[in-house]
Design a protein around this motif. Structure first.
Motif, PDB file in Angstrom:
ATOM      1  N   UNK A  33       0.833  -1.213   0.000  1.00  0.00           N
ATOM      2  CA  UNK A  33       0.000   0.000   0.000  1.00  0.00           C
ATOM      3  C   UNK A  33       0.866   1.261   0.000  1.00  0.00           C
ATOM      4  N   UNK A  34       1.912   1.253   0.817  1.00  0.00           N
ATOM      5  CA  UNK A  34       2.789   2.426   0.881  1.00  0.00           C
ATOM      6  C   UNK A  34       3.558   2.620  -0.425  1.00  0.00           C
ATOM      7  N   UNK A  35       3.900   1.519  -1.084  1.00  0.00           N
ATOM      8  CA  UNK A  35       4.583   1.633  -2.372  1.00  0.00           C
ATOM      9  C   UNK A  35       3.671   2.244  -3.432  1.00  0.00           C
ATOM     10  N   UNK A  36       2.402   1.875  -3.401  1.00  0.00           N
ATOM     11  CA  UNK A  36       1.442   2.472  -4.339  1.00  0.00           C
ATOM     12  C   UNK A  36       1.335   3.972  -4.091  1.00  0.00           C
ATOM     13  N   UNK A  37       1.285   4.356  -2.825  1.00  0.00           N
ATOM     14  CA  UNK A  37       1.240   5.787  -2.484  1.00  0.00           C
ATOM     15  C   UNK A  37       2.478   6.509  -3.002  1.00  0.00           C
ATOM     16  N   UNK A  38       3.637   5.888  -2.806  1.00  0.00           N
ATOM     17  CA  UNK A  38       4.876   6.500  -3.267  1.00  0.00           C
ATOM     18  C   UNK A  38       4.914   6.610  -4.792  1.00  0.00           C
ATOM     19  N   UNK A  66       9.798  -3.152  -7.346  1.00  0.00           N
ATOM     20  CA  UNK A  66       9.800  -3.461  -5.907  1.00  0.00           C
ATOM     21  C   UNK A  66       8.433  -3.973  -5.465  1.00  0.00           C
ATOM     22  N   UNK A  67       7.388  -3.336  -5.985  1.00  0.00           N
ATOM     23  CA  UNK A  67       6.024  -3.749  -5.615  1.00  0.00           C
ATOM     24  C   UNK A  67       5.754  -5.189  -6.045  1.00  0.00           C
ATOM     25  N   UNK A  68       6.162  -5.546  -7.252  1.00  0.00           N
ATOM     26  CA  UNK A  68       5.951  -6.914  -7.719  1.00  0.00           C
ATOM     27  C   UNK A  68       6.698  -7.915  -6.843  1.00  0.00           C
ATOM     28  N   UNK A  69       7.923  -7.553  -6.430  1.00  0.00           N
ATOM     29  CA  UNK A  69       8.676  -8.433  -5.542  1.00  0.00           C
ATOM     30  C   UNK A  69       8.012  -8.588  -4.188  1.00  0.00           C
ATOM     31  N   UNK A  70       7.526  -7.470  -3.635  1.00  0.00           N
ATOM     32  CA  UNK A  70       6.839  -7.518  -2.338  1.00  0.00           C
ATOM     33  C   UNK A  70       5.539  -8.312  -2.444  1.00  0.00           C
ATOM     34  N   UNK A  71       4.801  -8.117  -3.546  1.00  0.00           N
ATOM     35  CA  UNK A  71       3.549  -8.851  -3.737  1.00  0.00           C
ATOM     36  C   UNK A  71       3.802 -10.351  -3.860  1.00  0.00           C
ATOM     37  N   UNK A  72       4.862 -10.723  -4.585  1.00  0.00           N
ATOM     38  CA  UNK A  72       5.198 -12.143  -4.721  1.00  0.00           C
ATOM     39  C   UNK A  72       5.589 -12.739  -3.373  1.00  0.00           C
ATOM     40  N   UNK A  73       6.377 -11.990  -2.596  1.00  0.00           N
ATOM     41  CA  UNK A  73       6.761 -12.473  -1.266  1.00  0.00           C
ATOM     42  C   UNK A  73       5.540 -12.615  -0.369  1.00  0.00           C
TER      43      UNK A  73
END
Length: 231
Positions: A33-38, A66-73
């Motif tokens: 969520x914070x990455x989307x905001x950024x 980064x978001x894709x990596x975080x989502x996959x994790x």
């Protein structure tokens, strides 16, 4: 739940590991969520020296990766959490079934003469299956939400503390309504379990004694009793 805690012997370490996995999953979700905001604030809505809105493609690309990596994790951690908690739940149910059967074999003949066999079967099957559903399906959701809620609150306050305070206004009414629904649903669930037990007992008694029922031409009476319980 306190009675089921004894079945966690030998699995507390694994349960603690699942809590850590749930915490990691919560961090991954709130981090997304914070990455989307950024990405919106610094990658899409960016003003140049003239005040015009322009996009920063390089920054946006980095955030997307980064978001894709975080989502996959987060997806991997969520899958591990569901599978791990379901494994713990099924292990608890196996221990519960074993203890119930051991307790059943230790009861006196007087108990079996006073209690219907169908009712005993219902308690050993449908009621234990209900516990199994709660532990296998409800527990992963409960653990995930309990860990995710504080993480979501922190993420909301980081994003905008004023908006976070406004969002907290709905929290007290939500807690009151949830508590009321818990009491009502508990009473309804107890009634449901009793009705299911009665229907299961009637079916078991009818099937086991079907030869006698047909010999004395009592099919209609048993059908009427079943219809009364099934309504």
């Amino acid at each position: 739940m306190k009675r089921l805690w004894k079945y966690m012997e030998g699995r507390k370490g694994f349960a603690a590991l699942m809590v850590l996995v749930g915490a990691g999953n919560a961090v991954a979700q709130t981090g997304g969520w914070l990455l989307v905001r950024n990405a919106i604030d610094k990658g899409i809505v960016v003003r140049n020296k003239q005040g015009a809105i322009v996009g920063d493609e390089r920054h946006l690309t980095v955030i997307i990766i980064i978001y894709l990596g975080v989502a996959a994790a987060g997806w991997v951690l969520q899958a591990k959490l569901i599978r791990g908690l379901a494994t713990i739940g099924q292990a608890v149910v196996i221990g519960l079934r074993r203890d119930l059967f051991d307790h059943l074999t230790s009861l006196s003949l007087r108990y079996f003469s006073q209690q219907k066999a169908g009712w005993i079967i219902a308690r050993l099957t449908s009621d234990v299956d209900a516990v199994s559903d709660v532990l296998s399906q409800g527990m992963p959701t409960l653990v995930s939400n309990v860990i995710l809620l504080p993480a979501a609150v922190i993420a909301l306050l980081i994003a905008d503390w004023r908006l976070g305070l406004i969002a907290f206004v709905v929290l007290p009414p939500t807690l009151i309504i949830s508590r009321w629904f818990q009491r009502v649903s508990h009473a309804a669930n107890v009634e449901q379990r009793n009705r299911i037990g009665a229907v299961t007992a009637q079916i078991a008694e009818s099937v086991s004694g079907m030869a006698i029922v047909q010999a004395f031409n009592r099919e209609r009476r048993f059908q009427a009793e079943f219809d009364a319980l099934n309504d």
